[in-house]
Design a protein around this motif. Structure first.
Motif, PDB file in Angstrom:
ATOM      1  N   ALA A  71       9.286  -2.525  -3.499  1.00 38.63           N
ATOM      2  CA  ALA A  71       8.075  -1.562  -4.324  1.00 38.63           C
ATOM      3  C   ALA A  71       8.537   0.196  -3.820  1.00 38.63           C
ATOM      4  CB  ALA A  71       7.346  -2.305  -2.852  1.00 38.63           C
ATOM      5  N   ASP A  72       7.434   0.874  -4.138  1.00 39.94           N
ATOM      6  CA  ASP A  72       7.897   2.032  -3.717  1.00 39.94           C
ATOM      7  C   ASP A  72       7.148   2.009  -2.022  1.00 39.94           C
ATOM      8  OD1 ASP A  72       7.888   4.630  -3.760  1.00 39.94           O
ATOM      9  OD2 ASP A  72       5.804   5.302  -4.860  1.00 39.94           O
ATOM     10  N   LEU A  73       8.322   2.193  -1.981  1.00 43.56           N
ATOM     11  CA  LEU A  73       8.662   2.324  -0.395  1.00 43.56           C
ATOM     12  C   LEU A  73       8.570   4.220  -0.392  1.00 43.56           C
ATOM     13  CD1 LEU A  73      11.271   0.482   0.372  1.00 43.56           C
ATOM     14  CD2 LEU A  73       9.129  -0.655   0.830  1.00 43.56           C
ATOM     15  N   THR A  74       8.152   5.278  -0.594  1.00 39.37           N
ATOM     16  CA  THR A  74       7.322   6.538  -0.088  1.00 39.37           C
ATOM     17  C   THR A  74       6.214   5.878   0.042  1.00 39.37           C
ATOM     18  OG1 THR A  74       7.442   6.464  -2.488  1.00 39.37           O
ATOM     19  CG2 THR A  74       9.402   7.634  -2.078  1.00 39.37           C
ATOM     20  N   GLN A  75       5.707   5.634  -0.367  1.00 42.13           N
ATOM     21  CA  GLN A  75       4.170   5.416  -0.212  1.00 42.13           C
ATOM     22  C   GLN A  75       3.707   4.636   1.292  1.00 42.13           C
ATOM     23  OE1 GLN A  75       1.677   1.907  -2.341  1.00 42.13           O
ATOM     24  NE2 GLN A  75       3.975   1.438  -2.992  1.00 42.13           N
ATOM     25  N   SER A  76       2.815   4.594   1.599  1.00 40.73           N
ATOM     26  CA  SER A  76       2.356   4.296   3.621  1.00 40.73           C
ATOM     27  C   SER A  76       2.331   2.561   3.341  1.00 40.73           C
ATOM     28  CB  SER A  76       0.488   4.859   3.560  1.00 40.73           C
ATOM     29  OG  SER A  76       0.352   3.620   4.151  1.00 40.73           O
ATOM     30  N   LEU A  77       3.301   2.447   3.953  1.00 44.49           N
ATOM     31  CA  LEU A  77       2.939   0.965   4.176  1.00 44.49           C
ATOM     32  C   LEU A  77       1.821   0.562   4.670  1.00 44.49           C
ATOM     33  CD1 LEU A  77       6.482   0.166   6.644  1.00 44.49           C
ATOM     34  CD2 LEU A  77       5.774   0.575   3.802  1.00 44.49           C
ATOM     35  N   THR A  78       1.134   0.730   5.485  1.00 49.10           N
ATOM     36  CA  THR A  78      -0.392   0.324   5.850  1.00 49.10           C
ATOM     37  C   THR A  78      -1.110  -0.009   4.583  1.00 49.10           C
ATOM     38  OG1 THR A  78      -0.272   2.135   7.767  1.00 49.10           O
ATOM     39  CG2 THR A  78      -2.633   1.119   7.126  1.00 49.10           C
ATOM     40  N   ASP A  79      -1.845   1.547   3.176  1.00 54.48           N
ATOM     41  CA  ASP A  79      -1.607   0.603   1.819  1.00 54.48           C
ATOM     42  C   ASP A  79      -0.803  -0.637   1.449  1.00 54.48           C
ATOM     43  OD1 ASP A  79      -3.522   2.755   2.587  1.00 54.48           O
ATOM     44  OD2 ASP A  79      -2.944   3.754   1.448  1.00 54.48           O
ATOM     45  N   LEU A  80       0.312  -0.041   1.452  1.00 54.22           N
ATOM     46  CA  LEU A  80       1.226  -1.469   0.800  1.00 54.22           C
ATOM     47  C   LEU A  80       1.009  -3.030   0.817  1.00 54.22           C
ATOM     48  CD1 LEU A  80       3.483  -1.747  -1.793  1.00 54.22           C
ATOM     49  CD2 LEU A  80       5.526  -1.493   0.417  1.00 54.22           C
ATOM     50  N   TYR A  81       0.718  -3.268   2.538  1.00 53.10           N
ATOM     51  CA  TYR A  81       0.416  -4.233   3.563  1.00 53.10           C
ATOM     52  C   TYR A  81      -0.762  -4.936   2.931  1.00 53.10           C
ATOM     53  CZ  TYR A  81       4.475  -3.247   6.532  1.00 53.10           C
ATOM     54  OH  TYR A  81       5.412  -3.425   7.694  1.00 53.10           O
ATOM     55  N   SER A  82      -1.427  -3.630   2.725  1.00 51.22           N
ATOM     56  CA  SER A  82      -3.325  -4.555   2.449  1.00 51.22           C
ATOM     57  C   SER A  82      -3.062  -4.625   0.647  1.00 51.22           C
ATOM     58  CB  SER A  82      -4.140  -3.083   2.969  1.00 51.22           C
ATOM     59  OG  SER A  82      -5.487  -3.101   2.267  1.00 51.22           O
ATOM     60  N   THR A  83      -3.070  -3.891   0.074  1.00 50.16           N
ATOM     61  CA  THR A  83      -3.187  -3.895  -1.316  1.00 50.16           C
ATOM     62  C   THR A  83      -1.969  -4.750  -1.738  1.00 50.16           C
ATOM     63  OG1 THR A  83      -1.398  -2.697  -1.921  1.00 50.16           O
ATOM     64  CG2 THR A  83      -3.349  -1.775  -2.058  1.00 50.16           C
ATOM     65  N   GLN A  84      -0.781  -5.335  -1.430  1.00 46.70           N
ATOM     66  CA  GLN A  84      -0.307  -6.677  -2.339  1.00 46.70           C
ATOM     67  C   GLN A  84      -0.011  -7.767  -1.413  1.00 46.70           C
ATOM     68  OE1 GLN A  84       1.215  -5.724  -4.957  1.00 46.70           O
ATOM     69  NE2 GLN A  84       0.636  -3.832  -4.708  1.00 46.70           N
ATOM     70  N   TYR A  85      -0.132  -7.487  -0.252  1.00 48.50           N
ATOM     71  CA  TYR A  85      -0.195  -8.869   0.878  1.00 48.50           C
ATOM     72  C   TYR A  85      -1.045  -9.334   1.848  1.00 48.50           C
ATOM     73  CZ  TYR A  85       5.111  -7.711   0.220  1.00 48.50           C
ATOM     74  OH  TYR A  85       5.846  -7.382  -0.912  1.00 48.50           O
ATOM     75  N   GLY A  86      -2.108  -8.472   1.509  1.00 51.21           N
ATOM     76  CA  GLY A  86      -3.481  -8.910   2.342  1.00 51.21           C
ATOM     77  C   GLY A  86      -3.464  -8.813   3.882  1.00 51.21           C
ATOM     78  N   VAL A  87      -2.196  -8.113   4.005  1.00 55.23           N
ATOM     79  CA  VAL A  87      -1.742  -7.921   5.812  1.00 55.23           C
ATOM     80  C   VAL A  87      -2.463  -6.413   6.186  1.00 55.23           C
ATOM     81  CG1 VAL A  87      -0.786  -7.331   7.699  1.00 55.23           C
ATOM     82  CG2 VAL A  87      -0.224  -9.428   5.371  1.00 55.23           C
ATOM     83  N   SER A  88      -3.237  -6.139   7.646  1.00 53.98           N
ATOM     84  CA  SER A  88      -4.311  -5.196   8.090  1.00 53.98           C
ATOM     85  C   SER A  88      -3.079  -5.663   9.621  1.00 53.98           C
ATOM     86  CB  SER A  88      -5.575  -5.108   7.616  1.00 53.98           C
ATOM     87  OG  SER A  88      -6.260  -6.377   8.550  1.00 53.98           O
TER      88      SER A  88
END
Length: 236
Positions: free
Chosen positions: A156-173
């Motif tokens: 994935a694009d790891l320059t973005q927020s991991l918080t947002d990536l977790y939520s949008t791609q993995y349903g993890v908050s």
């Protein structure tokens, strides 16, 4: 009081007043050490003692091979607020950028395995990033992720927020988080990334994160430039 100590005090006072008055250039660069030594009619040794004192106060900082600079205003950081780096910086009217140094699968150290509640010798995802405020590198961070929860995240694009990536791609908050903050010296890797001399003071923050299901999902090892951050917490 010796002449050298008097000179150090004069240099500190004079430079502090000039910094407060905004005398230096737009980028905040101080004159060269040779120029300052001549201006104050003193030796490099005495000048560097004064500069070190101002650095210790967080008023100036030194970059390897570039010289001395005025420290920008500190970012206010409240660890109780669940806001990611980019959002926190933007909310304070500053600009943020993240650079990925590398990302790989590796065998975690015993310390990391214990923090992630994994068996010793487990493989984890390691993402190393450098984070900037207003173009200045202020944070070197190593993220260690439990691969079970984030398959293929290294693509994935790891320059973005991991918080947002977790939520949008993995349903993890994020759920509960544990912080550990201690003053320390920059590691060799952190010094290299932040472009400062090894051993400079830093704030070392270890963060162990759980998700909404109370599972330990990752841990962050953060080295902050000590003059970039102000911890501000209000508890009811």
């Amino acid at each position: 009081m010796s002449e050298a100590l008097t000179t150090v005090a004069v240099i500190c006072l004079t430079l502090s007043e000039k910094i407060a008055a905004g005398v230096f250039s737009v980028e905040g660069r101080l004159p060269s050490e040779r120029h300052l030594s001549e201006y104050f009619s003193t030796t490099r040794i005495t000048l560097r003692e004064a500069l070190s004192q101002l650095e210790g106060q967080g008023l100036i900082y030194r970059e390897v091979r570039r010289g001395w600079f005025v420290s920008p205003p500190r970012i206010i950081y409240n660890p109780l607020q669940r806001s990611h780096f980019h959002a926190m910086v933007r909310e304070q009217g500053r600009s943020a950028r993240t650079e990925v140094i590398d990302a790989a699968v590796l065998t975690a150290s015993d310390t990391v395995c214990n923090k992630l509640a994994l068996p010793l010798g487990s493989e984890v995802y390691c993402i190393r990033r450098l984070r900037y405020i207003d173009g200045r590198p202020v944070l070197y961070v190593e993220h260690y992720l439990n691969p079970q929860f984030f398959p293929n995240i290294l693509n994935a694009d790891l320059t973005q927020s991991l918080t947002d990536l977790y939520s949008t791609q993995y349903g993890v908050s994020y759920g509960r988080v544990r912080f550990d903050m201690v003053p320390t010296r920059l590691s060799e890797q952190a010094s290299w990334a932040l472009k400062v001399a090894p051993g400079n003071p830093a704030l070392f923050i270890t963060r162990v994160n759980r998700d909404q299901h109370h599972r330990v999902i990752d841990c962050d090892l953060e080295y902050w430039r000590y003059d970039a951050l102000q911890i501000d917490v209000e508890v009811n």
